[in-house]
Design a protein around this motif. Structure first.
Motif, PDB file in Angstrom:
ATOM      1  N   ARG A  82       0.867  -1.353  -0.189  1.00  0.00           N
ATOM      2  CA  ARG A  82       0.092  -0.187   0.333  1.00  0.00           C
ATOM      3  C   ARG A  82       1.297   1.083   0.232  1.00  0.00           C
ATOM      4  O   ARG A  82       1.974   1.168   0.364  1.00  0.00           O
ATOM      5  N   SER A  83       0.182   2.145  -1.116  1.00  0.00           N
ATOM      6  CA  SER A  83       1.172   3.666  -1.002  1.00  0.00           C
ATOM      7  C   SER A  83       0.237   4.800  -0.683  1.00  0.00           C
ATOM      8  O   SER A  83      -0.771   4.722  -0.284  1.00  0.00           O
ATOM      9  N   ASN A  84       0.800   5.729  -0.249  1.00  0.00           N
ATOM     10  CA  ASN A  84       0.152   7.123  -0.756  1.00  0.00           C
ATOM     11  C   ASN A  84      -1.212   6.531   0.294  1.00  0.00           C
ATOM     12  O   ASN A  84      -2.244   7.621   0.813  1.00  0.00           O
ATOM     13  N   LEU A  85      -0.813   6.879   2.250  1.00  0.00           N
ATOM     14  CA  LEU A  85      -1.759   6.208   3.082  1.00  0.00           C
ATOM     15  C   LEU A  85      -1.431   7.179   4.032  1.00  0.00           C
ATOM     16  O   LEU A  85      -1.016   8.235   4.489  1.00  0.00           O
ATOM     17  N   ASN A  86      -2.745   7.737   4.790  1.00  0.00           N
ATOM     18  CA  ASN A  86      -2.276   8.992   5.794  1.00  0.00           C
ATOM     19  C   ASN A  86      -2.199   7.907   7.158  1.00  0.00           C
ATOM     20  O   ASN A  86      -2.185   6.731   7.285  1.00  0.00           O
ATOM     21  N   ALA A  87      -2.483   8.494   8.268  1.00  0.00           N
ATOM     22  CA  ALA A  87      -1.953   7.729   9.798  1.00  0.00           C
ATOM     23  C   ALA A  87      -3.607   7.194   9.739  1.00  0.00           C
ATOM     24  O   ALA A  87      -4.038   7.675   9.359  1.00  0.00           O
ATOM     25  N   GLY A  88      -2.891   5.876  10.623  1.00  0.00           N
ATOM     26  CA  GLY A  88      -4.386   5.471  11.256  1.00  0.00           C
ATOM     27  C   GLY A  88      -3.764   3.763  11.130  1.00  0.00           C
ATOM     28  O   GLY A  88      -2.563   3.157  11.198  1.00  0.00           O
ATOM     29  N   THR A  89      -4.561   3.590  11.321  1.00  0.00           N
ATOM     30  CA  THR A  89      -4.231   1.157  11.438  1.00  0.00           C
ATOM     31  C   THR A  89      -5.509   1.251  10.211  1.00  0.00           C
ATOM     32  O   THR A  89      -6.120   0.820  10.192  1.00  0.00           O
ATOM     33  N   TYR A  90      -4.267  -0.133   9.503  1.00  0.00           N
ATOM     34  CA  TYR A  90      -4.707  -0.778   8.244  1.00  0.00           C
ATOM     35  C   TYR A  90      -4.871  -2.564   9.015  1.00  0.00           C
ATOM     36  O   TYR A  90      -3.580  -2.794   9.429  1.00  0.00           O
ATOM     37  N   THR A  91      -5.415  -2.650   8.187  1.00  0.00           N
ATOM     38  CA  THR A  91      -5.272  -4.128   8.477  1.00  0.00           C
ATOM     39  C   THR A  91      -5.677  -5.085   7.460  1.00  0.00           C
ATOM     40  O   THR A  91      -6.428  -4.911   6.965  1.00  0.00           O
ATOM     41  N   VAL A  92      -5.142  -6.026   7.498  1.00  0.00           N
ATOM     42  CA  VAL A  92      -4.775  -7.056   6.415  1.00  0.00           C
ATOM     43  C   VAL A  92      -4.969  -8.773   6.306  1.00  0.00           C
ATOM     44  O   VAL A  92      -4.427  -8.422   7.260  1.00  0.00           O
ATOM     45  N   TRP A  93      -6.025  -9.252   5.781  1.00  0.00           N
ATOM     46  CA  TRP A  93      -6.040 -10.545   5.772  1.00  0.00           C
ATOM     47  C   TRP A  93      -5.074 -11.652   4.743  1.00  0.00           C
ATOM     48  O   TRP A  93      -5.667 -11.076   3.735  1.00  0.00           O
ATOM     49  N   ILE A  94      -4.191 -12.477   5.307  1.00  0.00           N
ATOM     50  CA  ILE A  94      -3.721 -12.816   4.268  1.00  0.00           C
ATOM     51  C   ILE A  94      -4.173 -14.250   3.863  1.00  0.00           C
ATOM     52  O   ILE A  94      -4.096 -14.785   5.131  1.00  0.00           O
ATOM     53  N   THR A  95      -4.003 -14.439   3.002  1.00  0.00           N
ATOM     54  CA  THR A  95      -4.807 -16.412   2.397  1.00  0.00           C
ATOM     55  C   THR A  95      -4.122 -16.978   1.606  1.00  0.00           C
ATOM     56  O   THR A  95      -3.585 -16.815   0.781  1.00  0.00           O
ATOM     57  N   ASP A  96      -3.207 -18.534   2.579  1.00  0.00           N
ATOM     58  CA  ASP A  96      -2.294 -19.084   1.247  1.00  0.00           C
ATOM     59  C   ASP A  96      -2.819 -19.808   0.650  1.00  0.00           C
ATOM     60  O   ASP A  96      -4.977 -19.872   0.624  1.00  0.00           O
ATOM     61  N   ALA A  97      -2.443 -20.344  -0.861  1.00  0.00           N
ATOM     62  CA  ALA A  97      -3.136 -22.167  -1.352  1.00  0.00           C
ATOM     63  C   ALA A  97      -3.738 -22.480  -0.455  1.00  0.00           C
ATOM     64  O   ALA A  97      -5.170 -23.559  -1.555  1.00  0.00           O
ATOM     65  N   ASP A  98      -3.668 -23.009   0.564  1.00  0.00           N
ATOM     66  CA  ASP A  98      -4.170 -24.274   0.896  1.00  0.00           C
ATOM     67  C   ASP A  98      -5.811 -23.626   1.895  1.00  0.00           C
ATOM     68  O   ASP A  98      -6.456 -24.543   2.876  1.00  0.00           O
ATOM     69  N   GLY A  99      -5.326 -22.338   2.097  1.00  0.00           N
ATOM     70  CA  GLY A  99      -6.892 -21.821   3.053  1.00  0.00           C
ATOM     71  C   GLY A  99      -6.849 -21.098   4.081  1.00  0.00           C
ATOM     72  O   GLY A  99      -7.063 -20.469   5.551  1.00  0.00           O
ATOM     73  N   ARG A 100      -5.545 -21.373   4.839  1.00  0.00           N
ATOM     74  CA  ARG A 100      -5.061 -21.041   5.766  1.00  0.00           C
ATOM     75  C   ARG A 100      -4.956 -18.980   5.853  1.00  0.00           C
ATOM     76  O   ARG A 100      -4.533 -18.662   4.438  1.00  0.00           O
ATOM     77  N   VAL A 101      -5.304 -18.523   6.550  1.00  0.00           N
ATOM     78  CA  VAL A 101      -5.808 -17.006   7.014  1.00  0.00           C
ATOM     79  C   VAL A 101      -4.551 -16.618   8.087  1.00  0.00           C
ATOM     80  O   VAL A 101      -4.638 -16.778   9.446  1.00  0.00           O
ATOM     81  N   HIS A 102      -3.691 -15.144   7.500  1.00  0.00           N
ATOM     82  CA  HIS A 102      -2.595 -14.440   9.053  1.00  0.00           C
ATOM     83  C   HIS A 102      -4.130 -12.803   9.131  1.00  0.00           C
ATOM     84  O   HIS A 102      -3.566 -12.669   7.365  1.00  0.00           O
ATOM     85  N   GLN A 103      -3.516 -12.594   9.921  1.00  0.00           N
ATOM     86  CA  GLN A 103      -4.649 -11.257  10.300  1.00  0.00           C
ATOM     87  C   GLN A 103      -3.309 -10.036  11.023  1.00  0.00           C
ATOM     88  O   GLN A 103      -2.486 -10.637  11.805  1.00  0.00           O
ATOM     89  N   GLU A 104      -2.638  -9.529  10.273  1.00  0.00           N
ATOM     90  CA  GLU A 104      -1.711  -8.349  10.202  1.00  0.00           C
ATOM     91  C   GLU A 104      -2.783  -6.782  10.151  1.00  0.00           C
ATOM     92  O   GLU A 104      -3.402  -6.641   9.595  1.00  0.00           O
ATOM     93  N   LYS A 105      -2.284  -6.136  11.738  1.00  0.00           N
ATOM     94  CA  LYS A 105      -2.458  -4.530  12.211  1.00  0.00           C
ATOM     95  C   LYS A 105      -1.695  -3.760  11.505  1.00  0.00           C
ATOM     96  O   LYS A 105      -0.188  -4.389  12.722  1.00  0.00           O
ATOM     97  N   ILE A 106      -1.432  -3.027  10.562  1.00  0.00           N
ATOM     98  CA  ILE A 106      -0.195  -2.093  10.758  1.00  0.00           C
ATOM     99  C   ILE A 106      -0.515  -0.720  11.232  1.00  0.00           C
ATOM    100  O   ILE A 106      -2.025  -0.099  10.706  1.00  0.00           O
ATOM    101  N   ILE A 107       0.250   0.435  11.785  1.00  0.00           N
ATOM    102  CA  ILE A 107      -0.488   1.883  12.316  1.00  0.00           C
ATOM    103  C   ILE A 107       0.978   2.868  11.876  1.00  0.00           C
ATOM    104  O   ILE A 107       2.143   2.110  11.681  1.00  0.00           O
ATOM    105  N   ILE A 108       0.060   3.515  11.167  1.00  0.00           N
ATOM    106  CA  ILE A 108       0.549   4.713  10.400  1.00  0.00           C
ATOM    107  C   ILE A 108       1.313   5.635  11.364  1.00  0.00           C
ATOM    108  O   ILE A 108       0.308   6.445  11.411  1.00  0.00           O
TER     109      ILE A 108
END
Length: 686
Positions: A82-108
């Protein structure tokens, strides 16, 4: 004012599993990495803003699990980064080919003010003084509020780093840059002033010359401050300028009427003497121009100039022969020195022929050559052109030409060529001849030996044949050998193959025919026509001659001849065999003047009986013609231009033409080149 500190949390889950991890805020933007079992994420990018006009960015590096991955952000974006982001909290869910899900929270991180206190400073006492002082401090900044933050980075324009105070500052303008843990920065500029104008001094220095070591000078030009000035040198002198100086270090303190002072130091250097080094390459051999001299000066003052006795002006001379070379080297101060260099050949080879002893007999091997070598460097090698010796003296040599080459340690070489002659050359050869009786065909072989050189008398022995005879007869083919021995005992053997014929050319066949080369319906030979004479000659004949009866001859085997006048000519072919015997064949040829004759039949019967089966005019003395045949409707049904044509056979396009009347047109060229034309009727009878 109240400032809120934001924390960053990160979690990962697979189905109902949830894990939470704590982490420290990194010192740099791209330095944190997490491991979540089978899927791991490394977060980098710009995770803190320095001002409200800036934008942040998030870069994800994903591993583990099973690629490919899909991404879903709380802002509904599906890209990995991601780019051109304002300050704040950004959450992303990453899913692999077997359906595993990983959640990541990043704060600007939002912008956090970085403010400095006013600069504390003290001005310098004089314009030339270096006793100014300045102090920098942070009023509020991110590093003071976030736990485990590193120190601020401080950079001064005069080169100081990570210090908050600076003293010994000269008058002037200074800038200080302060940066927090996220490289957000703020700068401040200030001026250190002087209580009075500083003292400035420039100098002019004259170094001692190479002729005298006590002629140095220091002249000062002082400005600024408050005159008058006083001077105090480390030599005890109180004058502004110094003369007659020897090499050394000279220091002066200049003080104005207000007590401000300036100290300066000067160096007087003695002109160093010029030392001359050389690199030499001696010429390899006498007369060679492969020597080299390179001058390597030291001391003095560069740059240097060079003047050779050869007129050259560079430091290196190449392609030199042996001899004496001198050069004058002058440095930048005018000091000079001369150098003389002597080049000598590494070797001066001289190869001299002392004696030659020819062989006693031709072809003998008791000759000799003696040589003398001078001027060699170290050991040497001797090479003879026959490759049979490495010595300077040879014996048991045959006559011939010998080239001797000598090479010494320096690689120089010298060579000489010696011609070793026979004492007296004894030469003999067998010569033969055949006596032939052309009438009877009888052949007698004769052989004799021709002798040159040596010393008479000669002893001669034939094989087969007589002894002590210069000439013998032979009656068959084979090898004849003869041995010759002269009065000195020198011997020579020679041989020759002789061929003895079985028979002469008695009864050999000799004949010839003739024909015209031009195509014509006239068999007679006409003047100005090319006539080819074709010979039939047996292999026994090796030469031949034609006589055409008109005074002209030819030695070609199958000549072409042109008779220029009419008449009867006797043509003679004479053949010669290897014994000089000849045979003759004669033939008479009649040559006529071409006359025009054109006879055109008025009917023909193409019935295959061999009589009058085709329509063709009788032409004589005609060089070319065109015959055309037409039916009564004017349709052309036959045409020919060949003098060898048999004429019209009564067919048209492969079908028999009906009996009846037909028309013809004949165009021809007469012997004098005139075009003629005839036309009329012809009757086809079946």
């Amino acid at each position: 004012m109240k400032w809120v500190v934001l924390l960053i949390f990160s979690s990962a889950y697979y189905n109902s599993v949830f894990s939470q991890y704590a982490f420290n805020i990194p010192a740099k933007e791209s330095s944190r990495m997490y491991s979540y079992g089978e899927i791991w994420v490394e977060v980098s990018g710009k995770l803190a803003l320095c001002s409200h006009s800036e934008k942040g960015s998030i870069i994800l590096t994903v591993g583990g699990g099973k690629a490919p991955y899909t991404f879903k952000w709380n802002t509904n974006e599906t890209t990995q980064n991601r780019s051109n982001l304002n300050a704040g909290t950004y959450t992303v869910w990453i899913t692999d080919a077997d359906g595993r899900v990983h959640q990541e929270k990043i704060i600007i991180q939002p912008p956090f003010p970085l403010l400095l206190n006013p600069v504390e400073k003290k001005d310098a006492s004089c314009g030339s003084g270096m006793d100014g002082y300045a102090k920098i401090s942070v009023k509020i900044g991110r590093n003071d509020y976030e736990k485990d933050s590193p120190p601020y980075k401080v950079t001064w324009s005069n080169g100081l780093k990570d210090v908050w105070e600076a003293d010994n500052l000269a008058p002037g303008t200074y800038t200080v840059l302060v940066e927090d843990k996220y490289n957000c920065s703020v700068s401040v500029s200030f001026e250190i002033k002087s209580g009075s104008e500083g003292i400035a001094a420039t100098e002019t220095i004259e170094q001692p010359s190479c002729q005298s070591g006590s002629t140095g000078k220091i002249s000062l030009n002082v400005s600024g401050g408050q005159p008058p000035f006083t001077y105090k040198w480390n030599t005890g002198a109180t004058s502004k300028d110094l003369n007659g100086l020897v090499p050394g270090t000279y220091q002066v303190q200049i003080q104005d009427s207000k007590g401000c002072s300036l100290q300066k130091s000067f160096s007087i250097s003695a002109p160093s003497s010029i030392e001359v080094g050389t690199q030499l390459l001696q010429p390899s051999c006498q007369g060679n121009s492969d020597g080299r001299i390179e001058i390597i000066p030291a001391g003095g003052k560069a740059p240097y100039s060079y003047l050779w006795n050869t007129g050259h002006t560079q430091s290196k001379l190449q392609n030199l022969t042996s001899g004496t070379y001198s050069v004058k080297i002058t440095d930048a101060t005018g000091c000079s020195v001369e150098k003389q260099v002597i080049l000598q050949n590494q070797s001066a080879l001289e190869l001299k022929v002392v004696e030659t002893r020819p062989a006693s007999c031709a072809g003998g091997s008791d000759g000799g050559i003696s040589l003398e070598l001078k001027g060699a460097k170290g050991t040497y090698t001797v090479k003879w052109s026959d490759g049979n010796s490495t010595q300077l003296q040879r014996k048991d040599l045959k006559s011939g030409t010998y080239t001797i080459e000598v090479i010494d340690e320096s690689g120089c070489k010298v060579s000489t060529t010696v011609q070793l002659q026979d004492a007296t050359s004894l030469q003999a050869r067998i010569e033969t001849a055949l006596d032939v009786d052309c009438a009877s065909g009888k052949v007698t072989g004769k052989a004799w030996v021709s002798i040159q050189g040596g010393k008479e008398p000669y002893a001669i022995s034939w094989n087969p044949g007589d002894k002590n005879a210069r000439e013998i007869n032979f009656d068959k083919s084979g090898i004849l050998k003869v041995a010759v021995k002269d009065a000195s005992g020198c011997t020579l053997e020679t041989e020759a193959r002789v061929e003895f014929p079985v028979v002469s050319n008695q009864g050999a066949r000799l004949d010839f025919q003739y024909r015209k080369l031009s195509i014509s319906n006239d068999p007679e030979v006409l003047i100005q026509e090319e006539v080819l004479f074709e010979s039939e000659i047996s292999p026994e004949f090796i030469a031949w001659e034609w006589e055409f009866g008109d005074g002209k001859k030819s030695v070609e085997k199958d000549p072409v001849h042109i008779f220029e006048k009419p008449g009867s000519y006797e043509v003679t072919l004479k053949g010669y065999d290897i014994f000089g015997c000849s045979s003759i064949e004669r033939n008479t040829i009649q040559v006529s003047i071409p006359t025009e004759l054109v006879v055109i039949p008025n009917a023909f019967t193409p019935n295959g009986d061999g009589l009058n089966d085709s329509f063709i005019p009788v032409l004589k003395g005609v060089s070319s013609f065109t015959l055309e045949v037409f039916n009564t409707w004017g349709e052309k049904i036959f045409i020919t231009t060949s003098l060898e044509s048999k004429g019209w056979d009564g067919t048209y396009r492969g079908q028999l033409s009906p009996p009846g009347n037909y028309l013809y047109r004949l165009t021809y060229i007469t012997p004098d080149g005139t075009a003629q034309s005839k036309s009329g009727g012809i009757t086809l009878i079946r």
